[in-house]
Design a protein around this motif. Structure first.
Motif, PDB file in Angstrom:
ATOM      1  N   MET A   1     -40.627 -40.218 -38.987  1.00 45.29           N
ATOM      2  CA  MET A   1     -40.245 -39.042 -38.788  1.00 45.29           C
ATOM      3  C   MET A   1     -40.687 -38.090 -37.450  1.00 45.29           C
ATOM      4  N   HIS A   2     -39.766 -37.397 -36.834  1.00 48.10           N
ATOM      5  CA  HIS A   2     -40.491 -36.746 -35.683  1.00 48.10           C
ATOM      6  C   HIS A   2     -40.621 -35.014 -36.079  1.00 48.10           C
ATOM      7  N   ASN A   3     -41.425 -34.518 -35.269  1.00 46.00           N
ATOM      8  CA  ASN A   3     -41.624 -33.177 -35.587  1.00 46.00           C
ATOM      9  C   ASN A   3     -41.367 -32.323 -34.318  1.00 46.00           C
ATOM     10  N   GLU A   4     -41.321 -30.905 -34.619  1.00 45.54           N
ATOM     11  CA  GLU A   4     -40.749 -30.205 -33.441  1.00 45.54           C
ATOM     12  C   GLU A   4     -41.937 -30.282 -32.407  1.00 45.54           C
ATOM     13  N   THR A   5     -41.277 -30.241 -31.066  1.00 52.10           N
ATOM     14  CA  THR A   5     -42.220 -30.339 -29.880  1.00 52.10           C
ATOM     15  C   THR A   5     -42.534 -31.719 -29.660  1.00 52.10           C
ATOM     16  N   ASP A   6     -42.161 -32.666 -30.440  1.00 49.72           N
ATOM     17  CA  ASP A   6     -42.434 -34.293 -29.854  1.00 49.72           C
ATOM     18  C   ASP A   6     -41.452 -34.658 -28.918  1.00 49.72           C
ATOM     19  N   LEU A   7     -42.135 -35.602 -28.015  1.00 50.59           N
ATOM     20  CA  LEU A   7     -41.143 -35.987 -27.133  1.00 50.59           C
ATOM     21  C   LEU A   7     -40.586 -37.265 -27.663  1.00 50.59           C
ATOM     22  N   VAL A   8     -39.321 -37.574 -27.593  1.00 50.08           N
ATOM     23  CA  VAL A   8     -38.339 -38.683 -27.813  1.00 50.08           C
ATOM     24  C   VAL A   8     -37.586 -39.076 -26.697  1.00 50.08           C
ATOM     25  N   ALA A   9     -37.315 -40.400 -26.937  1.00 51.87           N
ATOM     26  CA  ALA A   9     -36.469 -41.200 -25.707  1.00 51.87           C
ATOM     27  C   ALA A   9     -35.006 -41.429 -26.544  1.00 51.87           C
ATOM     28  N   ILE A  10     -33.963 -40.999 -25.921  1.00 57.01           N
ATOM     29  CA  ILE A  10     -32.610 -41.418 -26.516  1.00 57.01           C
ATOM     30  C   ILE A  10     -32.409 -43.143 -26.390  1.00 57.01           C
ATOM     31  N   LEU A  11     -31.861 -43.680 -27.298  1.00 55.10           N
ATOM     32  CA  LEU A  11     -31.416 -45.281 -27.203  1.00 55.10           C
ATOM     33  C   LEU A  11     -30.136 -45.400 -26.974  1.00 55.10           C
ATOM     34  N   LYS A  12     -29.313 -44.499 -26.275  1.00 47.29           N
ATOM     35  CA  LYS A  12     -28.097 -44.981 -25.870  1.00 47.29           C
ATOM     36  C   LYS A  12     -27.470 -44.003 -24.803  1.00 47.29           C
ATOM     37  N   ASN A  13     -26.716 -44.221 -24.121  1.00 54.27           N
ATOM     38  CA  ASN A  13     -26.240 -43.780 -23.177  1.00 54.27           C
ATOM     39  C   ASN A  13     -25.407 -42.532 -23.641  1.00 54.27           C
ATOM     40  N   LEU A  14     -25.323 -41.368 -23.255  1.00 54.33           N
ATOM     41  CA  LEU A  14     -24.448 -40.319 -23.487  1.00 54.33           C
ATOM     42  C   LEU A  14     -23.757 -39.547 -22.201  1.00 54.33           C
ATOM     43  N   PRO A  15     -22.821 -40.341 -21.673  1.00 58.66           N
ATOM     44  CA  PRO A  15     -22.241 -40.060 -20.250  1.00 58.66           C
ATOM     45  C   PRO A  15     -21.673 -38.620 -20.469  1.00 58.66           C
ATOM     46  N   GLU A  16     -21.141 -38.168 -21.327  1.00 56.34           N
ATOM     47  CA  GLU A  16     -20.481 -36.638 -21.533  1.00 56.34           C
ATOM     48  C   GLU A  16     -21.648 -35.698 -21.487  1.00 56.34           C
ATOM     49  N   LYS A  17     -22.974 -35.995 -21.498  1.00 56.08           N
ATOM     50  CA  LYS A  17     -24.113 -35.156 -21.420  1.00 56.08           C
ATOM     51  C   LYS A  17     -24.875 -35.460 -20.244  1.00 56.08           C
ATOM     52  N   LYS A  18     -24.353 -36.598 -19.424  1.00 53.13           N
ATOM     53  CA  LYS A  18     -25.013 -36.773 -18.087  1.00 53.13           C
ATOM     54  C   LYS A  18     -26.631 -37.369 -18.524  1.00 53.13           C
ATOM     55  N   LEU A  19     -26.482 -37.992 -19.802  1.00 52.47           N
ATOM     56  CA  LEU A  19     -27.960 -38.602 -20.300  1.00 52.47           C
ATOM     57  C   LEU A  19     -27.908 -40.092 -20.112  1.00 52.47           C
ATOM     58  N   MET A  20     -28.814 -40.623 -19.842  1.00 56.10           N
ATOM     59  CA  MET A  20     -29.161 -42.132 -20.021  1.00 56.10           C
ATOM     60  C   MET A  20     -29.901 -42.606 -20.891  1.00 56.10           C
ATOM     61  N   ARG A  21     -29.689 -43.998 -21.651  1.00 55.87           N
ATOM     62  CA  ARG A  21     -30.839 -44.575 -22.219  1.00 55.87           C
ATOM     63  C   ARG A  21     -32.116 -44.345 -21.676  1.00 55.87           C
ATOM     64  N   GLY A  22     -33.103 -43.951 -22.621  1.00 57.06           N
ATOM     65  CA  GLY A  22     -34.620 -43.812 -22.049  1.00 57.06           C
ATOM     66  C   GLY A  22     -34.994 -42.320 -21.536  1.00 57.06           C
ATOM     67  N   ASP A  23     -33.913 -41.442 -21.442  1.00 59.25           N
ATOM     68  CA  ASP A  23     -34.068 -40.242 -21.081  1.00 59.25           C
ATOM     69  C   ASP A  23     -34.893 -39.320 -21.851  1.00 59.25           C
ATOM     70  N   ILE A  24     -35.888 -38.603 -21.690  1.00 56.47           N
ATOM     71  CA  ILE A  24     -36.956 -38.158 -22.503  1.00 56.47           C
ATOM     72  C   ILE A  24     -36.532 -36.597 -22.908  1.00 56.47           C
ATOM     73  N   GLY A  25     -36.505 -36.203 -24.108  1.00 57.50           N
ATOM     74  CA  GLY A  25     -36.319 -34.776 -24.330  1.00 57.50           C
ATOM     75  C   GLY A  25     -37.505 -34.458 -25.470  1.00 57.50           C
ATOM     76  N   THR A  26     -37.341 -33.172 -25.718  1.00 51.81           N
ATOM     77  CA  THR A  26     -38.214 -32.717 -26.673  1.00 51.81           C
ATOM     78  C   THR A  26     -37.642 -32.064 -27.996  1.00 51.81           C
TER      79      THR A  26
END
Length: 80
Positions: A1-26
């Motif tokens: 489980m992840h908590n608020e303010t944790d950094l996470v990476a996405i595991l798939k491309n989301l071209p409609e959001k212009k995000l790529m696998r490995g991009d890091i978000g909070t």
């Protein structure tokens, strides 16, 4: 489980959001006790690029020693 303010990476491309696998978000918000996560992705200037709801199987925890900034929209290389 992840908590608020944790950094996470996405595991798939989301071209409609212009995000790529490995991009890091909070993680901005945790839904259903950890089933879904609202994740905010920002650029190096701190501007929000996208906010996406993702499930546990679409993200992974970030190990800071493995994270590196990445630039998109690079100019084409000239052939030498």
């Amino acid at each position: 489980m992840h908590n608020e303010t944790d950094l996470v990476a996405i595991l798939k491309n989301l071209p409609e959001k212009k995000l790529m696998r490995g991009d890091i978000g909070t993680v901005a918000f945790v839904y259903d006790g950890g089933g879904l996560y609202e994740v905010e992705f920002v650029n190096a200037a701190g501007d929000t690029v996208a906010v996406v709801t993702l499930d546990e199987n679409e993200i992974c925890a970030v190990q800071l020693q493995n994270a590196i900034l990445h630039m998109t929209d690079l100019p084409a290389q000239n052939a030498a």
